[in-house]
Design an enzyme around this catalytic site. Structure first.
Site, PDB file in Angstrom:
ATOM      1  N   HIS A   1       0.820  -1.204   0.000  1.00  0.00           N
ATOM      2  CA  HIS A   1       0.000   0.000   0.000  1.00  0.00           C
ATOM      3  C   HIS A   1       0.861   1.264   0.000  1.00  0.00           C
ATOM      4  CE1 HIS A   1      -2.285   3.154   2.278  1.00  0.00           C
ATOM      5  NE2 HIS A   1      -3.113   2.927   1.276  1.00  0.00           N
TER       6      HIS A   1
ATOM      7  N   GLU B   1       2.144   1.745  -3.365  1.00  0.00           N
ATOM      8  CA  GLU B   1       1.065   2.265  -4.216  1.00  0.00           C
ATOM      9  C   GLU B   1       1.025   3.797  -4.120  1.00  0.00           C
ATOM     10  OE1 GLU B   1      -2.945   3.713  -3.592  1.00  0.00           O
ATOM     11  OE2 GLU B   1      -3.247   1.596  -3.067  1.00  0.00           O
ATOM     12  N   HIS B   2       1.148   4.340  -2.903  1.00  0.00           N
ATOM     13  CA  HIS B   2       1.179   5.797  -2.739  1.00  0.00           C
ATOM     14  C   HIS B   2       2.405   6.391  -3.447  1.00  0.00           C
ATOM     15  CE1 HIS B   2      -1.799   7.050   0.518  1.00  0.00           C
ATOM     16  NE2 HIS B   2      -2.100   5.790   0.246  1.00  0.00           N
TER      17      HIS B   2
ATOM     18  N   GLU C   1      -3.961   8.179   7.119  1.00  0.00           N
ATOM     19  CA  GLU C   1      -4.993   7.323   6.520  1.00  0.00           C
ATOM     20  C   GLU C   1      -5.362   6.202   7.480  1.00  0.00           C
ATOM     21  OE1 GLU C   1      -3.868   5.542   2.774  1.00  0.00           O
ATOM     22  OE2 GLU C   1      -5.845   4.625   2.485  1.00  0.00           O
TER      23      GLU C   1
END
Lengths: 446, 449
Positions: free
Chosen positions: B70, B73-74, B150
Site C-alpha cells: 500500500h 502504491e502511494h 490514513e
C-alpha cells in the site's frame, strides 16, 4: 469507431467544440412530460441493456421536518415496512423473486426511492405495481414504527462514535441555526421518541403527492412504455400541490469556533460558510473555481498544500453542496492530534490566497480541460444519467443543462472566478468546527 | 487500421490466451515480455477504463514490512525518471481523466477513466512508472505521514474497523490474511526506501502484471497501442511468491476489543475455502449461496429474522469472498438492538449457523438467490469499471478471467443439499472466531499517540 457506439436514445453530435474537435460527444436525449396527476417525468431511453432504472423523489427531505426533526427520514424508512396490506417480509420477498432492487432514502432536500429492474414486461409491471403501493399506500404498521424508531436511535449512537459524523452534524447545526438545513436529518433522541405513527401518516399525506413528485426513468423502454410506467407510479398518489417554497438562506456569516471533545487520535477539521443554491447564477465560476481549489483530488491546491507538500492529512478538500436553498461551502481535513493548528492555518491561507488572486491562468486551463475533456465520464452509465435526471427535474434546472455544461465552463475566465469568489466567499468569517482531543491551542480559541 | 499493421502486430504478440470471438466477450493476449492484456469491448458510451493490476498485495507481505504494498502504491504517484512528483495525476487530469489506485490482499491496481481517444497518455505513463519509478527518501517521509493519517482515519478512530482488524489477526494465525492491508502502524513507520525499492523491483514487472482495458475500443487497435507502450519493456520472470500457509485451527477463538464507542459489535467467522482453494468448485459456489441465504437482500434470513422478526439486531450481515488467492472467511457481523445484550445476539447468530447445518434451505430461498444472481449479472454491465474489476481480480488471484462467465452457471447448479454440506463441513463451532467490540467510555483520555 464512432459507428460502434450505436445506441438508440443517444444523440451523437459530431462536435466542433473546442477540446473535443476530433471526437464525438454523446449526450443523452432527455424527454420531459407531466403525468395526468401533475408529477413531472424525465426520461432517457437506453436500449443496450435489458433493464430499467427509475427513481421517484419528493420535496420531502428533512428541510420539511418543521418542529419534528427526523420525521421526514422516519416516514421514508417506513415505506417498505408494509404497504397496501403486504407486510415487510412479503414486500422484500416479492422484490427478491422479481430480481429487482429497491431502496428508499432521504436527505435534506429530497426523499424518495430508487428502483432497478429487468425489463421483461411482466417483471417490470410487477415491480412498478409494488413500488406504487409502497409510495402510495404505506401502512405504517405500529410494530415497524417502534422498531424503526429504535433503529434510528441506534443510528444516532453510531454517529456519536464517529468524529466525522459529529463534526458534520455540528457544522450544519451551527451554520444554519434556525433554518431547516440546521436540523439533523436523522432527528434527535428526544424528537424521535416523541414522533408517533400519526405524525408519519400526516407527513406522508402532505408530501408524497403527485404535484410534489419527480419521476426519472432511464432504460430499455420506448417513450410510450415509459409513459405507462410513470402513470402507474403517479396515478394513485394524491394530486396534492407542491409544498410551499423553502425559506431562503440569508448570506450572513457565522464566524464562530467550536471544539467538540472526542477520544480520537485525529482532529477532524471543518471550515465553511453558507454557499450557493442549485441554479445559482454564480454556479459555474464557483464550481470550477472550487475544482481548482479543493475539488479535484490530489491535483487541487488544498491537497497540494496540506498533503503533498506537508504530509498533514490523507484527505483534504473543499466543496460546494448546492441545494434548494444555499447549501454549504465547506473545507475539511483530518490530522493527528497536535497538528491541527498548523493544518488549519494552511487551509485558511490557501483559501485566502485563492480568493484574493483567483486561479492562475494555467490552473484554469487545466481545470477546463479536465472538466470538458472528461464530460463523457459523467454520463457513461444508466445510473449516472438517472442521477442527473433527478437533479435537473427536482431543482428545475434547464433540460439542456448537460448540453450546455461544457459551454458554460469554456466561457469562464480568471476574472470571472475571482470576482465570484470575492463576492461570495469570506475567508475571514468562516465557521470552524474541530472534533477531537482537546489540545492547548484549542483551549485558547474564542 | 490496416491489415498490414495487424499482421505486424501478430508477430510482436506471440500468444493469444483466448480467442472468444463473441461480441462483448473479453479477449486476452500475452506480450513477449510476459504482460497479460485483457480487452473487454463495450460500446455503450465513448469512454474507456484502463486498470493495471500487479500480483502483489498485503498477502504477499511478512511481519515487519506489512503495509509495504500500500505504501508503494502511494509512492507510485511520486514521479519517475521522466516525470516529477504528482505529474502523473496532473497529466491524466489534463486529458479529462480520473485516476486512482487500490491495494487489496492479493493485488495492487492502478486505474484511469478517460474519454476513449485519450487512452494513449495513460498507457504511456503506466509503462513509464512500471520501469522508472523514482523512490526518493524525502518524498517517502511525507507520504509515510499521509499513510499514517490514513490509518488513523480508517482504523484507529473507527471502533468497528479496529475490531475487524483484530478479528482477522485472530482468525488467521500463520496465514498472511492476518495482516491489515494498510499495515500495522509500527511497520508503516519502519519501512525504508530500500525496502520499497526491493518490493518494486520484485513485483513490478510485465510478467507479474495484468492490464485490463474496457470500454468503447477496438481490440485490434488496443493490442497495437499496448504493444507500442509496453512492448519494449524487457521480459521478466518473476519468481513465485512463497506462501506461508494457515495452520489448521484447533478450537474456537475469542477476542474482546475495548475501544471508545457507543455500540457493541460482533463478528463471527469460519475458515472456508475460496474458489481458488476449494477441493471442488461447487463448494465455493455453495458457500456463496449460503452467504446469500443469510444476507442477499432484505428477504434474507438475517434481515427477516434477526432485524425484523425477533428484533435482536439493529443491523446484521454476512459476507464471503469467492475470489481470493487463499482460504477465505465466511463472516457474520451484527450490532445488537438497543435493549439486547451481546450474548443473546451471539446466540442468535450461532442458531442461524446451526440451522444451516441441520436443515436444508428451502427451494424458494434458493430460487430467489439464483434470480438475484442472474439479474445482477445484467445490472453489473451498467458499469464498465466493475466489469474490468472482475476480470482483473480473477486473473490476479490465480483463477483466470475466463472463470467470470462460469459464475451464473456455478450458482444456478447449487442444490440445497450442497449448501447444507458446506455448512456442516466448514461452519463448525471449533473453527469459529468471535470478536466483540466492548464499548468504553468516550469521555476523558484519548487513545492513540
Amino acid at each position: 469507431m464512432a459507428n460502434k457506439h450505436r445506441s438508440r436514445g443517444w444523440v451523437i453530435l459530431t462536435s466542433c467544440l473546442w477540446l473535443l474537435s476530433t471526437t464525438a460527444l454523446a449526450l443523452p436525449t432527455i424527454e420531459h412530460w407531466q403525468t395526468a396527476h401533475g408529477a413531472r417525468v424525465l426520461f432517457v431511453a437506453a436500449r443496450e441493456l435489458p433493464m430499467v432504472d427509475f427513481s421517484v423523489v419528493f420535496d420531502a427531505g428533512s428541510a420539511r421536518d418543521g418542529a419534528q426533526p427526523g420525521v421526514a427520514r422516519f416516514t421514508n424508512a417506513l415505506l417498505m415496512e408494509g404497504a397496501g396490506g403486504l407486510d415487510s417480509d412479503r414486500i422484500a420477498e416479492r422484490l427478491s423473486e422479481l430480481g429487482a432492487r429497491v431502496s428508499t432514502w432521504s436527505q435534506r432536500d429530497m426523499a424518495g426511492l430508487d428502483a432497478r429492474s429487468l425489463n421483461d414486461s411482466e417483471g417490470l409491471e410487477a415491480v412498478t405495481s409494488l413500488v406504487s403501493l409502497i409510495l402510495q399506500r404505506p401502512d405504517f404498521p405500529p410494530q415497524a414504527v417502534a422498531r424503526v424508531r429504535k433503529q434510528m436511535l441506534t443510528a444516532l449512537e453510531n454517529d456519536e462514535q464517529s468524529p466525522g459524523s459529529r463534526g458534520s452534524k455540528a457544522f450544519y447545526r451551527q451554520l444554519y441555526d434556525k433554518h431547516p438545513y440546521g436540523s439533523p436529518p436523522g432527528g434527535t433522541p428526544e424528537t424521535l421518541k416523541g414522533l408517533q405513527r400519526g405524525d408519519l401518516e400526516v407527513f406522508h399525506a402532505r408530501h408524497y403527492s403527485a404535484g410534489n413528485a419527480v419521476i426519472s426513468i432511464v432504460g430499455d423502454l420506448s417513450r410510450s412504455d415509459a409513459e405507462v410506467l410513470a402513470e402507474k407510479l403517479a396515478s394513485a398518489l394524491p394530486a396534492g400541490k407542491a409544498v410551499p417554497k423553502l425559506a431562503r438562506v440569508a448570506e450572513e456569516s457565522i464566524a464562530r469556533h467550536l471544539h467538540i471533545p472526542h477520544p480520537s487520535s485525529q482532529a477532524h477539521v471543518l471550515l465553511g460558510q453558507r454557499g450557493m443554491r442549485r441554479g445559482d447564477p454564480d454556479y459555474f465560476p464557483l464550481y470550477v473555481g472550487n475544482h481548482i481549489l479543493g475539488g479535484n483530488g490530489l491535483n487541487s491546491l488544498i491537497s497540494g498544500e496540506v498533503r503533498e507538500k506537508r504530509g498533514l492529512a490523507y484527505s483534504a478538500y473543499s466543496y460546494f453542496l448546492p441545494m434548494r436553498a444555499a447549501g454549504p461551502f465547506l473545507l475539511g481535513l483530518q490530522t493527528r492530534q497536535g497538528q491541527e493548528k498548523e493544518a488549519i492555518e494552511v487551509l485558511r491561507k490557501t483559501l485566502q490566497n485563492f480568493v484574493r488572486n483567483g486561479p492562475d491562468e494555467t490552473a484554469l486551463e487545466e481545470a477546463k480541460q479536465n472538466l470538458i475533456g472528461g464530460f463523457a465520464l459523467r454520463v457513461d452509465s444508466n445510473k449516472k444519467i438517472l442521477g442527473y435526471l433527478r437533479m435537473i427535474g427536482f431543482y428545475d434546472l434547464p433540460l439542456d443543462y448537460l448540453t450546455r455544461f461544457s459551454q458554460n465552463i469554456r466561457e469562464l475566465s480568471v476574472e470571472k472566478i475571482r470576482d465570484a469568489f470575492q463576492r461570495r466567499i469570506h475567508p475571514e468569517h468562516l465557521l470552524q468546527v474541530v472534533v477531537g482531543p482537546a489540545g492547548d491551542e484549542q483551549r485558547k480559541q474564542p | 487500421m490496416t491489415m498490414t499493421r495487424l499482421a505486424a502486430f501478430g508477430i510482436l504478440i506471440s500468444l493469444a490466451l483466448a480467442t472468444a470471438a463473441a461480441p462483448n466477450a473479453p479477449q486476452a493476449f500475452k506480450l513477449d515480455n510476459g504482460l497479460t492484456l485483457i480487452v473487454q469491448e463495450d460500446h455503450r458510451a465513448p469512454v474507456v477504463v484502463s486498470q493495471l493490476w500487479y500480483k502483489t498485495g498485503a498477502s504477499y507481505e511478512h511481519a515487519g514490512i506489512t503495509g509495504i504494498s500500500h505504501l508503494l502504491e502511494h509512492m507510485m504517484f511520486k514521479g519517475t525518471a521522466n516525470h516529477g512528483p504528482g505529474e502523473f495525476s496532473r497529466l491524466i487530469a489534463r486529458e479529462g481523466g480520473r485516476e486512482n489506485a487500490f491495494t487489496g490482499r492479493d493485488y495492487t491496481a492502478y486505474f484511469q477513466r478517460l474519454e476513449k481517444s485519450r487512452l494513449g497518455v495513460a498507457l504511456e505513463l503506466e509503462a513509464d512508472r512500471m520501469q522508472h519509478l523514482r523512490l526518493d527518501g524525502a518524498e517517502l517521509e511525507k507520504e509515510r505521514q499521509v499513510v499514517l493519517e490514513e490509518r488513523r482515519l480508517r482504523t484507529e478512530d473507527n471502533p468497528r474497523a479496529l475490531t475487524s482488524e483484530g478479528f482477522y489477526a485472530t482468525a488467521f494465525q500463520t496465514g498472511p490474511y492476518r495482516h491489515p492491508i494498510i499495515g500495522w502502524q509500527q511497520d508503516i513507520e519502519a519501512i525504508s526506501i530500500d525496502d520499497l525499492r526491493a518490493w518494486y523491483q520484485r513485483w513490478y514487472a510485465p510478467d507479474n502484471a495484468v492490464l485490463v482495458i474496457a470500454g468503447d475500443v477496438d481490440t485490434a487497435a488496443i493490442r497495437e497501442l499496448v504493444d507500442h507502450h509496453f512492448g519494449a519493456i524487457p521480459a521478466t520472470t518473476t519468481p513465485p511468491a512463497a506462501i506461508r500457509k494457515e495452520v489448521p485451527q484447533r478450537g474456537a477463538k475469542r477476542l474482546l476489543v475495548a475501544a471508545p464507542a457507543r455500540l457493541p459489535y460482533l463478528l463471527l467467522g469460519y475458515k472456508s475455502p475460496s474458489l481458488n482453494t476449494a477441493a471442488e468448485p461447487w463448494e465455493a459456489y455453495a458457500l456463496t449461496v449460503l452467504a446469500g441465504v443469510l444476507d442477499g437482500d432484505d428477504s434474507s434470513r438475517l434481515a427477516r429474522e434477526l432485524v425484523r422478526g425477533s428484533e435482536i439486531a439493529a443491523g446484521a450481515g454476512a459476507s464471503y469472498s469467492l475470489y481470493q488467492r487463499l482460504d477465505s472467511l465466511l463472516v457474520l457481523s451484527a450490532t445488537p438492538a438497543s435493549n439486547i445484550g451481546v450474548p443473546m445476539l451471539e446466540q442468535a447468530l450461532r442458531d442461524q449457523v446451526a440451522r444451516l447445518r441441520d436443515t436444508p434451505v428451502s427451494e424458494r430461498e434458493l430460487a430467489r438467490i439464483k434470480t438475484q444472481v442472474i439479474a445482477g449479472n445484467v445490472y453489473e454491465r451498467d458499469s464498465i469499471f466493475y466489469q474490468a474489476m472482475q476480470l482483473g481480480m480473477l486473473e490476479t488471484v490465480g483463477l483466470g478471467w475466463q472463470r467470470r462467465d462460469e459464475f451464473v452457471a456455478g450458482i444456478s447448479a447449487v442444490t440445497a443439499a450442497q449448501v447444507q454440506t458446506v455448512a456442516q463441513k466448514y461452519l463448525r463451532p471449533e473453527h469459529a472466531t468471535v470478536a466483540i467490540l466492548e464499548p468504553q467510555s468516550m469521555q476523558g483520555s484519548t487513545h492513540g499517540k
